[in-house]
Design an enzyme around this catalytic site. Structure first.
Site: not given
Length: 513
Positions: A103, A179, A203
């Protein structure tokens, strides 16, 4: 330039393979760590060949999903060195030659770490985050960085100023949640073997649920958060997002451990295991006691998700579990209130001072000055610049999961019920509703179950695929455990996964079609 280099390397590998009668075509669909290592040992293919195949797949398919921020230009050379090592030593490290997607809020040396924001679009860390070094030491290859909801603000969707909007590979009109949606979509689409996400409230688990993945939110303190752009550090964790419980366990195992630069990890002393794979037991549900938290599972649930959840309960029973339905947590609705604290300003400014070190980028006001392409992000930045208190305007100090009285009371209430009923885990749908359409993400978001318990109590919560609703939209079931009960959750989640095998890969169209 990198695209040309990557394509040249790929075609070179392809030509070599054509002249090698023993070469085996690589099908990267649903590859696991154990399958890859077995192929390395048998000489079916090399790390370099596997990396090239993943890069080729990204280049062919990510134009429709938009999940990858950047491919690591050093991935192929790293793979070559790992191949030389294996040829020399005949030994594989725990994650030897395993391509991982990271990420874009986790520091990676020589690769941008932007948080999806214009303010950090050119920021390249000088050092890896603590966990990235642990993964590299275990032999992992950082294949690519993945798109994310800007500054990790959104549980609903994945939109950034640096990359744009990520789509759900199972249905391109729908969100992958947020996210960590870029990690989820890319791993679901088989762009890498496994990925990393971060979870402040939703997330890891939300995007995993929306993309038919396994997602581990581990106990607060099990894994270091050093070198990660924070949202609310008091709640933030980092964890694996994979296609199987086994792969997620293998990556979690490597990352777990005390880091002097993240004081929360000191609480894990004496509570961790070197070998978590020992808990991968197909019969792990046999004799287990599972509690159903109807206060969550019945809260405005979509009828299709309810059908899947009720079927999951039946499956758990048939796999040997004893179901306690329902369980009641006294004062649950009251204890869950006013747990959030608005600490983004403090946390992000500490990150800027520690890692970015730019005179022009020190404060949240500097971030706002640079701007954002996302209205959702702009609104959240404006709010975060003014709000520094516990939500609900309760005049109480905010602290971590081990010191905050509200968080401790919430956790103790839950674990007291678990102890009194001798329950191994509590279950509920990861989301009670289906993924929203991208064009209507705010209107169609009806809440999720992820942000209610684990972020505040610090308890581990794992999501596992439990099937699909109409429109080929995935859904997940969540297992909540006691603090540091990862061994129990691994056993239960693995047994459920192996007994149901709900995951299926998305059908992607070639960008060349």
């Amino acid at each position: 330039m990198f695209r040309k280099i990557a394509l040249f390397s790929f075609f070179t590998t392809l030509l070599i393979g054509c002249n090698n009668q023993k070469a085996t075509p690589i099908n990267v669909s649903e590859l696991t760590i154990s399958k890859i290592h077995d192929s390395y040992q048998k000489g079916n293919y090399t790390s370099e060949e596997l990396v090239n195949e993943y890069i080729k797949r990204i280049q062919e398919h990510d134009s429709e999903i938009n999940s990858i921020s950047i491919i690591n230009p050093e991935a192929i050379s790293i793979a070559k060195e790992l191949d030389k090592e294996f040829k020399r030593t005949k030994k594989l490290r725990p994650l030897h030659g395993i391509p991982i997607i990271i990420k874009d809020n986790i520091n990676t040396k020589n690769l941008p770490t932007t948080g999806g924001a214009l303010a950090l679009k050119d920021f390249i860390p000088k050092e890896n985050a603590f966990i990235i070094n642990k993964l590299i030491d275990a032999g992992a290859i950082i294949l690519a960085k993945s798109n994310m909801a800007e500054w990790a603000f959104s549980a609903m969707h994945t939109e950034s100023s640096t990359k744009g909007t990520t789509r759900n590979p199972y249905n391109l009109e729908y969100v992958p949640a947020g996210s960590s949606g870029g990690t989820a979509a890319s791993v679901a689409a088989n762009f890498g073997t496994i990925g990393l996400g971060t979870d402040t409230g939703n997330s890891i688990r939300g995007p995993s649920s929306h993309n038919a993945l396994v997602g581990f939110r581990t106990t607060m303190g099990l894994i270091s958060r050093e070198g990660i752009i924070p949202l609310f550090l008091r709640n933030d964790v980092v964890g694996p997002m994979g296609r199987t419980v086994e792969d997620a366990t293998r990556v979690m195992q490597v990352m777990a451990g005390i880091d002097p630069n993240d004081e929360i990890t000191s609480y894990s002393k004496g509570k961790t295991f070197k070998n978590y794979t020992q808990f991968l037991n197909k019969n792990g549900l046999n004799g287990a006691r599972i509690g159903v938290l109807r206060e969550l599972s019945e809260d405005n649930i979509d009828p299709e998700v309810k059908v899947l959840f009720e079927k999951a309960i039946v499956d758990l029973d048939s796999l040997g579990a004893e179901i306690i339905d329902p369980i009641i947590i006294p004062n649950f609705s009251k204890l869950r209130q006013n747990q959030w604290c608005s600490e983004f300003k403090k946390d992000v400014e500490a990150y800027l001072a520690t890692y970015v070190k730019r005179d022009t980028m020190k404060t949240i006001e500097d971030i706002i000055r640079v701007g954002s392409k996302s209205k959702y992000a702009r609104d959240n930045l404006a709010s975060a610049s003014k709000k520094f208190t516990r939500w609900g305007d309760v005049k109480e100090k905010c602290s971590n999961a081990y010191k905050d009285p509200r968080r401790i009371a919430f956790r103790e209430a839950i674990e007291k019920v678990m102890d009194s009923l001798n329950i191994d885990a509590i279950i509920y749908p990861t989301w009670n509703n289906k993924p929203a359409r991208i064009a209507f993400f705010e209107k169609e978001y009806l809440g999720d179950n992820n942000q209610i318990i684990a972020p505040h109590t610090g308890q581990p919560a794992f999501t596992v695929p439990m099937g699909f609703t109409k429109g080929n939209l995935p859904a997940g079931i969540q297992f909540l455990g006691r603090m540091y009960a990862e061994p129990t959750l691994i056993k239960l989640a693995y047994s459920y996964e192996q007994g149901t095998l709900h995951r299926k890969e998305p059908k992607l169209k070639s960008a060349n079609n």
